[in-house]
Write a protein that holds these residues in place. Structure first.
Motif, PDB file in Angstrom:
ATOM      1  N   GLY A   1      13.152  -3.602  -5.086  1.00  0.00           N
ATOM      2  CA  GLY A   1      11.959  -3.945  -5.848  1.00  0.00           C
ATOM      3  C   GLY A   1      11.143  -5.035  -5.178  1.00  0.00           C
ATOM      4  O   GLY A   1       9.915  -4.983  -5.158  1.00  0.00           O
ATOM      5  N   LEU A   2      11.835  -6.022  -4.607  1.00  0.00           N
ATOM      6  CA  LEU A   2      11.144  -7.114  -3.914  1.00  0.00           C
ATOM      7  C   LEU A   2      10.369  -6.611  -2.699  1.00  0.00           C
ATOM      8  O   LEU A   2       9.320  -7.157  -2.346  1.00  0.00           O
ATOM      9  CB  LEU A   2      12.149  -8.180  -3.486  1.00  0.00           C
ATOM     10  CG  LEU A   2      12.826  -8.973  -4.606  1.00  0.00           C
ATOM     11  CD1 LEU A   2      13.902  -9.888  -4.037  1.00  0.00           C
ATOM     12  CD2 LEU A   2      11.808  -9.780  -5.396  1.00  0.00           C
TER      13      LEU A   2
ATOM     14  N   THR B   1      -2.955  -7.427  -6.656  1.00  0.00           N
ATOM     15  CA  THR B   1      -3.073  -6.262  -7.534  1.00  0.00           C
ATOM     16  C   THR B   1      -2.422  -6.489  -8.884  1.00  0.00           C
ATOM     17  O   THR B   1      -2.748  -5.817  -9.853  1.00  0.00           O
ATOM     18  CB  THR B   1      -2.428  -5.023  -6.883  1.00  0.00           C
ATOM     19  OG1 THR B   1      -1.033  -5.289  -6.644  1.00  0.00           O
ATOM     20  CG2 THR B   1      -3.114  -4.688  -5.566  1.00  0.00           C
ATOM     21  N   HIS B   2      -1.494  -7.426  -8.962  1.00  0.00           N
ATOM     22  CA  HIS B   2      -0.743  -7.679 -10.188  1.00  0.00           C
ATOM     23  C   HIS B   2      -0.493  -9.175 -10.374  1.00  0.00           C
ATOM     24  O   HIS B   2      -0.673  -9.968  -9.440  1.00  0.00           O
ATOM     25  CB  HIS B   2       0.612  -6.960 -10.162  1.00  0.00           C
ATOM     26  CG  HIS B   2       0.519  -5.472 -10.149  1.00  0.00           C
ATOM     27  ND1 HIS B   2       0.199  -4.756  -9.005  1.00  0.00           N
ATOM     28  CD2 HIS B   2       0.720  -4.548 -11.127  1.00  0.00           C
ATOM     29  CE1 HIS B   2       0.193  -3.463  -9.292  1.00  0.00           C
ATOM     30  NE2 HIS B   2       0.506  -3.314 -10.556  1.00  0.00           N
TER      31      HIS B   2
ATOM     32  N   GLU C   1       0.831  -1.197   0.000  1.00  0.00           N
ATOM     33  CA  GLU C   1       0.000   0.000   0.000  1.00  0.00           C
ATOM     34  C   GLU C   1       0.871   1.255   0.000  1.00  0.00           C
ATOM     35  O   GLU C   1       1.798   1.387   0.794  1.00  0.00           O
ATOM     36  CB  GLU C   1      -0.926   0.000   1.222  1.00  0.00           C
ATOM     37  CG  GLU C   1      -2.014   1.065   1.157  1.00  0.00           C
ATOM     38  CD  GLU C   1      -3.057   0.896   2.249  1.00  0.00           C
ATOM     39  OE1 GLU C   1      -3.963   1.731   2.326  1.00  0.00           O
ATOM     40  OE2 GLU C   1      -2.948  -0.078   3.027  1.00  0.00           O
ATOM     41  N   GLY C   2       0.571   2.155  -0.940  1.00  0.00           N
ATOM     42  CA  GLY C   2       1.340   3.385  -1.052  1.00  0.00           C
ATOM     43  C   GLY C   2       2.564   3.267  -1.940  1.00  0.00           C
ATOM     44  O   GLY C   2       3.255   4.261  -2.174  1.00  0.00           O
ATOM     45  N   ARG C   3       2.847   2.040  -2.445  1.00  0.00           N
ATOM     46  CA  ARG C   3       4.044   1.831  -3.271  1.00  0.00           C
ATOM     47  C   ARG C   3       3.676   1.188  -4.606  1.00  0.00           C
ATOM     48  O   ARG C   3       4.462   0.475  -5.208  1.00  0.00           O
ATOM     49  CB  ARG C   3       5.059   0.970  -2.513  1.00  0.00           C
ATOM     50  CG  ARG C   3       5.478   1.567  -1.176  1.00  0.00           C
ATOM     51  CD  ARG C   3       6.435   0.672  -0.406  1.00  0.00           C
ATOM     52  NE  ARG C   3       7.726   0.554  -1.053  1.00  0.00           N
ATOM     53  CZ  ARG C   3       8.750  -0.138  -0.531  1.00  0.00           C
ATOM     54  NH1 ARG C   3       8.613  -0.749   0.646  1.00  0.00           N
ATOM     55  NH2 ARG C   3       9.902  -0.217  -1.175  1.00  0.00           N
TER      56      ARG C   3
ATOM     57  N   ALA D   1       9.652  -0.926 -10.664  1.00  0.00           N
ATOM     58  CA  ALA D   1      10.667  -1.953 -10.392  1.00  0.00           C
ATOM     59  C   ALA D   1      10.538  -3.112 -11.373  1.00  0.00           C
ATOM     60  O   ALA D   1      11.548  -3.632 -11.879  1.00  0.00           O
ATOM     61  CB  ALA D   1      10.524  -2.452  -8.956  1.00  0.00           C
ATOM     62  N   GLU D   2       9.311  -3.516 -11.656  1.00  0.00           N
ATOM     63  CA  GLU D   2       9.111  -4.615 -12.611  1.00  0.00           C
ATOM     64  C   GLU D   2       9.641  -4.234 -13.990  1.00  0.00           C
ATOM     65  O   GLU D   2      10.289  -5.038 -14.669  1.00  0.00           O
ATOM     66  CB  GLU D   2       7.621  -4.972 -12.714  1.00  0.00           C
ATOM     67  CG  GLU D   2       7.063  -5.745 -11.528  1.00  0.00           C
ATOM     68  CD  GLU D   2       7.501  -7.206 -11.512  1.00  0.00           C
ATOM     69  OE1 GLU D   2       8.365  -7.584 -12.319  1.00  0.00           O
ATOM     70  OE2 GLU D   2       6.973  -7.968 -10.685  1.00  0.00           O
ATOM     71  N   LYS D   3       9.380  -3.000 -14.433  1.00  0.00           N
ATOM     72  CA  LYS D   3       9.767  -2.560 -15.770  1.00  0.00           C
ATOM     73  C   LYS D   3      11.268  -2.275 -15.883  1.00  0.00           C
ATOM     74  O   LYS D   3      11.901  -2.598 -16.885  1.00  0.00           O
ATOM     75  CB  LYS D   3       8.980  -1.308 -16.159  1.00  0.00           C
ATOM     76  CG  LYS D   3       7.481  -1.525 -16.274  1.00  0.00           C
ATOM     77  CD  LYS D   3       6.766  -0.189 -16.505  1.00  0.00           C
ATOM     78  CE  LYS D   3       5.272  -0.339 -16.491  1.00  0.00           C
ATOM     79  NZ  LYS D   3       4.569   0.955 -16.637  1.00  0.00           N
TER      80      LYS D   3
END
Length: 263
Positions: free
Chosen positions: A244-245, A209-210, A163-165, A172-174
């Protein structure tokens, strides 16, 4: 000058429309099948495949996959997963009604009347428990030249951005993880990789969410990929991976084998 500006504007609009048309929207349906319904469901699966192929032929969907789940969340206990591809969110939300499926059936099964098709499709739906349906939109994809065919493996990784990130996680994924996946594909350690986000509004209690989808052509490639470590990565890159993790929680991972594919 005005003419040039108009041409550039039209080109930009054309490119935007092309991108919009190529964007993928996916519906994931997780199924449970009781032991007594396994054989009937397999039979109905073959029946439904032809209906989805006709839907694809008519341009109502872009594709359909049928996956057998090998592992996942123990409390969920799903057995099968279908993925239906659309080219716009409206079609995705409307889905394929019973009426549409019957109309496809009339094109494919010439010897079946409306009543027989209605009963057959209803029986197919009754043979499984549609436990969860998720609506997703594709953000990034790499390795699209790989052709899906029965027997390939997939890892469906469900993520929940902290939440909030939310934006930090997608960035980070991209910027961090995508180059790693590209390197795996270039070294024959993965076939394709996709990043998706939920297409519907969600709150803090959302399950996920993803999703990332990792496709492998066989078990050898899958296990080699699991053992892969980028020894050339710098300390800065390793810190970026760790950060990122921390921006997401990996909720569940489903390992699956592709049994049917419609394109």
């Amino acid at each position: 000058m005005k003419k040039l500006s108009l041409i550039l504007t039209l080109l930009a609009i054309g490119m935007a429309l092309t991108y919009a048309q190529e964007k993928n929207y996916l519906v994931f349906e997780y199924m449970r099948v009781e032991k007594g319904n396994t054989l009937p469901y397999i039979e109905y699966k073959d029946f439904l495949e032809k209906l989805y192929q006709e839907s694809n032929n008519q341009g109502d969907i872009k594709g359909w996959d049928f996956w057998s789940l090998k592992s996942g969340a123990e409390q969920e206990d799903f057995h099968y997963l279908t993925v239906t591809y659309y080219n716009d969110p409206v079609k995705m939300m409307e889905g394929l009604s019973l009426g549409k499926l019957i109309s496809y059936g009339k094109e494919v099964y010439k010897d079946m009347d409306h009543k027989a098709l209605h009963e057959k499709i209803s029986e197919a739906h009754k043979s499984r428990d549609l436990a969860v349906r998720s609506y997703m939109e594709e953000i990034v994809a790499v390795g699209d030249n790989f052709r899906l065919q029965p027997g390939v493996l997939a890892s469906f990784d469900l993520m929940k951005a902290v939440e909030g990130r939310f934006e930090e996680y997608e960035t980070a994924e991209k910027e961090v993880f995508l180059p790693i996946h590209k390197k795996k594909i270039e070294n024959d350690l993965m076939a394709t990789w996709r990043l998706l986000r939920t297409a519907l509004p969600f709150g803090s209690e959302a399950r996920s969410t993803h999703m990332t989808i990792n496709i492998y052509k066989d078990y050898l490639q899958f296990f080699n990929s699991m053992e892969y470590e980028d020894i050339e990565a710098s300390q800065e890159e390793r810190r970026a991976v760790e950060k990122g993790l921390q921006s997401r929680d990996q909720k569940w991972v489903y390992l699956a084998t592709l049994e049917k594919v419609v394109r």
